[in-house]
Scaffold this active site. Structure first.
Site, PDB file in Angstrom:
ATOM      1  N   GLU A 226     -24.310 -42.652  46.752  1.00  0.00           N
ATOM      2  CA  GLU A 226     -25.621 -42.692  46.178  1.00  0.00           C
ATOM      3  C   GLU A 226     -26.149 -43.965  47.349  1.00  0.00           C
ATOM      4  O   GLU A 226     -25.777 -45.273  46.949  1.00  0.00           O
ATOM      5  CB  GLU A 226     -25.267 -43.383  44.635  1.00  0.00           C
ATOM      6  N   CYS A 263     -31.402 -48.689  40.390  1.00  0.00           N
ATOM      7  CA  CYS A 263     -31.271 -47.822  41.833  1.00  0.00           C
ATOM      8  C   CYS A 263     -32.272 -46.787  41.129  1.00  0.00           C
ATOM      9  O   CYS A 263     -33.456 -45.875  41.914  1.00  0.00           O
ATOM     10  CB  CYS A 263     -30.271 -47.373  41.864  1.00  0.00           C
TER      11      CYS A 263
END
Length: 489
Positions: A226, A263
């Site tokens: 990620e 995020c």
């Protein structure tokens, strides 16, 4: 061979032995191991939160909640593996009368072996030592070696001690879990032939460097990274007309949450041109004070990113970006990161996408004014892959085309909400097209276990050698697909 390399070799050898033992253990046994870790973390929450707060300055309330999320994840994966559908057990019986004749085939998913996990900076529990990557890998029987994040090293070491002790007390094999630290150790871990997959949460440059190492090995391995996400939000004219103030307040709370270090922070917000929404957002953001960032390096990078955006010009040489609220000249390392809202046009995005569509880690967001649906479509087509995309529209509006486009660039599409919350459950998808992630799988929720399994089919096998999930009597009592029909216990 250096001492560090020798130590790592010993760890990966132990992890290989442990992975074989864990794969042979029952789901009930592994679930007990996971629950034991969850119980141990909960029992030590006060100590862990104090260490985490000293290293990350995220605050006891946020960190206490994050420990609960972490232990909840562990218990969820314990439930996932005992429920059994994660094995994807399939049986197709032999059919000699078919043309050509069909053999007896039985298929399920098996653990891939030792896994390396890289801790994240912004979630010192939930995406760290005992976080989702670790929990999902351990659940299916993969041993785990975690590379600690330098931003919370003491916490990582103490958490690892608790995890190791809990696993040992619950009967897990030696070497099933370990911790290493340092950049050199992390690089060596990715290259070690005993490691069969990598889970990573971090920056695009760091993640891409490790990804390239993973896929360039003599035996390439999956790298589940990620890396970065802009999480675009689209607000329609009708939505602004009905609830502009509510939307401004919601956005202000979302992009500043945790000093903008989530995020899933909404980094791009597309709004119709010519509205008073920028002024409303400025008003809603004025009371959002400066907040400390996770590390000094992150705090130093934040103002640099702000100044980079503020300095952009359009084709005529005029400023391409307006500062709606806040200052780009701030000392985030000394005083904390203060919110900044930028404003630009979709036309500028079309002209300078690489500069304007770049993630800035911290409490900032970019408002992008669009003149109509065609310009919005063009601008969205340039947005890199993201974890989330959000639509704010009114009931009855036809947003089907917009939703289809957003579904192509994000793994989770939200309606009339904000993306800075990620539920941990069976339906969650936390992942999106590159650079959001480097895979098609989620790193949050039940199906995260799929990353650390591989399918194996057995043809005309004697029942004695089959996994219990594939035996005719279904002794585990799990869901299976038999001769094309889903059979529930």
């Amino acid at each position: 061979m250096t001492t560090a390399t020798l130590d790592l070799t010993a760890l990966t050898a132990a992890a290989t032995r442990a992975a074989k033992a864990a794969a042979a253990a029952s789901d009930v046994e592994r679930a007990r191991w996971l629950n034991a870790v969850a119980d141990a973390l909960d029992a030590n929450v006060t100590e862990l939160v104090a260490i985490a707060d000293a290293e990350t300055r995220l605050g006891t309330a946020r960190l206490t909640g994050e420990v609960a999320r972490t232990t909840g994840q562990l218990r969820l994966f314990a439930a996932v593996i005992t429920e059994g559908s994660y094995l994807e057990a399939v049986i197709d019986h032999a059919d000699p009368s078919a043309t050509p004749p069909k053999p007896d085939l039985r298929r399920l998913l098996k653990p891939i072996g030792p896994v390396a996990v890289f801790s994240a900076s912004n979630f010192p529990f939930a995406f760290s030592v005992a976080g989702g990557d670790t929990a999902s890998a351990l659940a299916v029987g993969c041993s785990v070696i975690v590379k600690a994040h330098s931003g919370h090293l003491r916490l990582s070491e103490r958490t690892a001690e608790i995890v190791t002790e809990a696993l040992a007390a619950a009967g897990a094999p030696d070497g099933f879990f370990a911790l290493v630290s340092g950049r050199e150790a992390g690089t060596a871990l990715v290259q070690d032939p005993a490691i069969k997959a990598v889970g990573f949460t971090g920056s695009i440059p760091g993640g891409r460097a490790l990804f390239d190492l993973a896929v360039s090995r003599p035996e390439p391995i999956p790298f589940y990274g990620e890396l970065g996400s802009l999480n675009p939000v689209v607000i329609t004219a009708a939505a602004l007309q009905e609830r502009a103030g509510e939307l401004a307040a919601g956005l202000a709370g979302s992009f500043t949450l945790g000093a903008g270090q989530f995020c899933t922070k909404p980094g791009l917000v597309f709004i119709p041109a010519g509205t008073d929404f920028p002024a409303l957002l400025a008003e809603a953001s004025k009371d959002k004070g400066a907040a400390p960032m996770l590390t000094e390096r992150i705090a130093e990078a934040y103002p640099d990113g702000l100044r980079s955006v503020a300095s952009l010009t359009d084709a005529t040489g005029a400023a391409a970006v307006e500062v709606v609220v806040g200052s780009v000249d701030q000392d985030a390392a000394a005083n904390g990161a203060a919110p900044v809202v930028f404003l630009t046009s979709a036309a500028n995005v079309l002209e300078r996408p690489e500069e304007l569509l770049e993630e800035c880690f911290g409490p900032t967001t970019l408002l992008i004014e669009y003149s109509g649906p065609d310009e919005l479509t063009e601008a969205l087509a340039l947005v890199p892959g993201s974890l989330t995309a959000t639509v704010h529209a009114q009931p009855g509006e036809d947003v089907s085309g917009l939703v289809e486009q957003l579904s192509g660039l994000a793994g989770r599409v939200l309606f009339d909400g904000w993306p800075t919350g990620v539920a941990v459950n069976w339906a969650q998808q936390h992942g999106g097209p590159y650079p959001a992630t480097t895979s098609l799988f989620t790193s949050v929720g039940s199906t995260a276990v799929r990353r650390f399994q591989r399918p194996v089919a057995y043809q005309d096998a004697p029942e004695a050698v089959l996994h219990p999930a594939l035996r005719e009597a279904n002794p585990l009592g799990i869901p299976r697909r038999v001769d094309g029909v889903l059979v529930l216990p």
